[in-house]
Enzyme design. Structure first.
Site, mmCIF file in Angstrom:
data_model
loop_
_atom_site.group_PDB
_atom_site.id
_atom_site.type_symbol
_atom_site.label_atom_id
_atom_site.label_comp_id
_atom_site.label_asym_id
_atom_site.label_seq_id
_atom_site.Cartn_x
_atom_site.Cartn_y
_atom_site.Cartn_z
ATOM 1 N N ALA A 1 49.493 -33.644 76.505
ATOM 2 C CA ALA A 1 50.151 -33.544 75.010
ATOM 3 C C ALA A 1 49.632 -34.533 74.123
ATOM 4 O O ALA A 1 50.242 -34.532 72.993
ATOM 5 C CB ALA A 1 52.002 -33.410 75.208
ATOM 6 N N TRP B 1 59.066 -36.051 81.587
ATOM 7 C CA TRP B 1 59.576 -35.332 80.364
ATOM 8 C C TRP B 1 60.978 -34.601 80.446
ATOM 9 O O TRP B 1 60.929 -33.803 81.428
ATOM 10 C CB TRP B 1 58.702 -34.716 79.445
ATOM 11 C CG TRP B 1 59.066 -34.111 78.182
ATOM 12 C CD1 TRP B 1 59.671 -34.749 77.039
ATOM 13 C CD2 TRP B 1 58.810 -32.735 77.646
ATOM 14 N NE1 TRP B 1 59.927 -33.902 75.971
ATOM 15 C CE2 TRP B 1 59.444 -32.576 76.466
ATOM 16 C CE3 TRP B 1 58.445 -31.483 78.314
ATOM 17 C CZ2 TRP B 1 59.406 -31.393 75.563
ATOM 18 C CZ3 TRP B 1 58.054 -30.458 77.451
ATOM 19 C CH2 TRP B 1 58.727 -30.564 76.226
ATOM 20 N N LYS C 1 50.874 -33.334 68.531
ATOM 21 C CA LYS C 1 50.488 -34.848 68.133
ATOM 22 C C LYS C 1 49.155 -35.276 67.677
ATOM 23 O O LYS C 1 49.216 -35.717 66.329
ATOM 24 C CB LYS C 1 50.709 -35.542 69.552
ATOM 25 C CG LYS C 1 52.278 -35.764 69.929
ATOM 26 C CD LYS C 1 52.708 -34.425 70.824
ATOM 27 C CE LYS C 1 54.305 -34.576 71.243
ATOM 28 N NZ LYS C 1 54.469 -33.341 72.006
ATOM 29 N N ASP D 1 49.974 -31.482 82.226
ATOM 30 C CA ASP D 1 50.684 -31.603 80.808
ATOM 31 C C ASP D 1 50.038 -32.369 80.219
ATOM 32 O O ASP D 1 50.031 -33.707 80.520
ATOM 33 C CB ASP D 1 52.105 -31.460 81.152
ATOM 34 C CG ASP D 1 52.929 -31.617 79.708
ATOM 35 O OD1 ASP D 1 52.204 -31.528 78.606
ATOM 36 O OD2 ASP D 1 53.925 -31.818 79.772
#
Length: 394
Positions: free
Chosen positions: A210, A127, A243, A208
């Site tokens: 998400a 990302w 999300k 991470d």
């Protein structure tokens, strides 16, 4: 003083969004922005979120600050959802943050405080904000191979060869599930090999996560993270609710720091509190309270899980439809990877020139590295995209 400022590099995705807005073609398709959209092109408010907000409005009696680390009930609910008892709670410090990005920023600053010599190993690609924030903080970045543009799968041999260079001072940043931007994930067997290397080298993993619930389901998407916390002495976890709860604008994230021993947790928690105080003082609460309300109410939680599963299966159906249509048009299996990837994103593994050709010829917008947001499609636009890909010679 302000005249000394220099113009900052343009954000490619924000620039792509502006081009999309200005495109007058009625058939245009946005596959660039990293936000979930339903078949009507809307990012909906989930049923359970609306119900939780109504409950909060009726019952809330104060808008006073929470603690520096946020409401402890939020941390407990999120830790239970993500880790499900995989590690003792007294080894975990946690702090609410403004979104998953805030959690990542706080984690990087915590790394810098704990060891100024630390390098952070990041997947190539990753990302873009990972690299941007690390660069801004002056933390050395080391890239490890991850995605193979030929096979459109994980280059695991290259990844392990590059990670062999880590030292005990370093941090290895890993995507917990639904790798962004590629959609290509490690298997649990591969995760175990990474864990073995981490333990051999004595470095620290950072995860991470998400997109829990967007790949193979809430439990399966958390399996790798749970395996890591069960297997290593220390870990940092940056989690996002944008999300899976659909509350992007509420900026709801959590940073979790696991210490090797419970007696270290209080100091770690104090440092998380300190970082929050320096950067934004008290974290936002509305989104966190929505999440807590949902996760601690059996009926709301069940409805949220059902709608999240509908969302996941909808994206999976689009993947399978696109792979099948590309196979039909190309008479080739070379796009089968699209059905194997997970989450919102896939990377076609093609050139910026062909991405631009697809945009110019068909008003289909994706990031120049060929990352596309599967959730930007619907059943009607899948055949349009498939034809554009094949016509462009991808």
């Amino acid at each position: 003083m302000l005249t000394n400022l220099k113009e900052q590099p343009k954000d490619k995705i924000l620039g792509l969004m502006a081009m999309y807005r200005d495109d007058p073609r009625p058939t245009k398709v946005d596959l660039g922005v990293g936000v979930y959209k339903n078949a009507e092109g809307v990012t909906p408010v989930m049923r359970a979120v609306k119900a939780a907000e109504r409950k909060i409005v009726q019952e809330q009696t104060s808008k006073a600050y929470t603690g520096l680390a946020g409401d402890p009930a939020y941390a407990d609910a999120m830790i239970d959802m993500l880790l499900a008892g995989a590690v003792e709670r007294d080894r975990l410090a946690a702090a609410a943050t403004p979104g998953g990005t805030g959690a990542i920023r706080q984690a990087f600053e915590l790394i810098q405080m704990a060891n100024p010599k630390a390098r952070v190993f990041v997947s190539d690609p990753t990302w873009p904000n990972h690299v941007s924030i690390l660069g801004y903080l002056g933390i050395e970045i080391v890239k490890y191979r991850y995605f193979d543009d030929e096979t459109r799968a994980v280059n695991f041999g290259g990844m392990m060869a590059d990670l062999a260079d880590v030292t005990s001072d370093d941090v290895v940043l890993l995507h917990g599930c639904c790798h962004n931007p590629t959609g290509a994930n490690l298997t649990l067997t591969q995760w175990q090999s990474v864990i073995d290397l981490i333990n051999e080298k004595g470095c620290t993993p950072m995860i991470d996560i998400a997109y829990q619930g967007f790949g193979d389901g809430l439990e399966d998407d958390a399996a790798a993270t749970r395996l890591v916390v069960q297997s290593v002495p220390e870990v940092l976890i940056a989690a996002s609710c944008s999300k899976n709860f659909g509350i992007y604008r509420e900026r709801t994230g959590l940073l979790i720091a696991m210490s090797e021993k419970a007696e270290n947790t209080a100091v770690t928690q104090g440092n998380l509190n300190h970082l929050n105080r320096q950067n934004f003082s008290f974290p936002p609460d509305h989104g966190a309270r929505v999440v807590t309300t949902i996760l601690t109410d059996p009926e709301l939680k069940a409805d949220w899980m059902a709608e999240l599963e509908e969302t996941r299966l909808g994206m999976l159906a689009l993947r399978e439809q696109l792979a099948a249509e590309l196979k039909r048009l190309s008479n080739s299996d070379r796009f089968g990877f699209l059905a194997q990837h997970r989450g919102m994103f896939s990377r076609l593994g093609t050139t910026p020139d062909l991405v631009e050709k697809i945009r110019v010829d068909n008003a289909i917008y994706m990031v120049s590295d060929s990352r596309m947001n599967i959730a930007g499609l619907n059943a009607q636009t899948v055949p349009v995209l498939a034809k554009a890909i094949v016509d462009a010679g991808v």
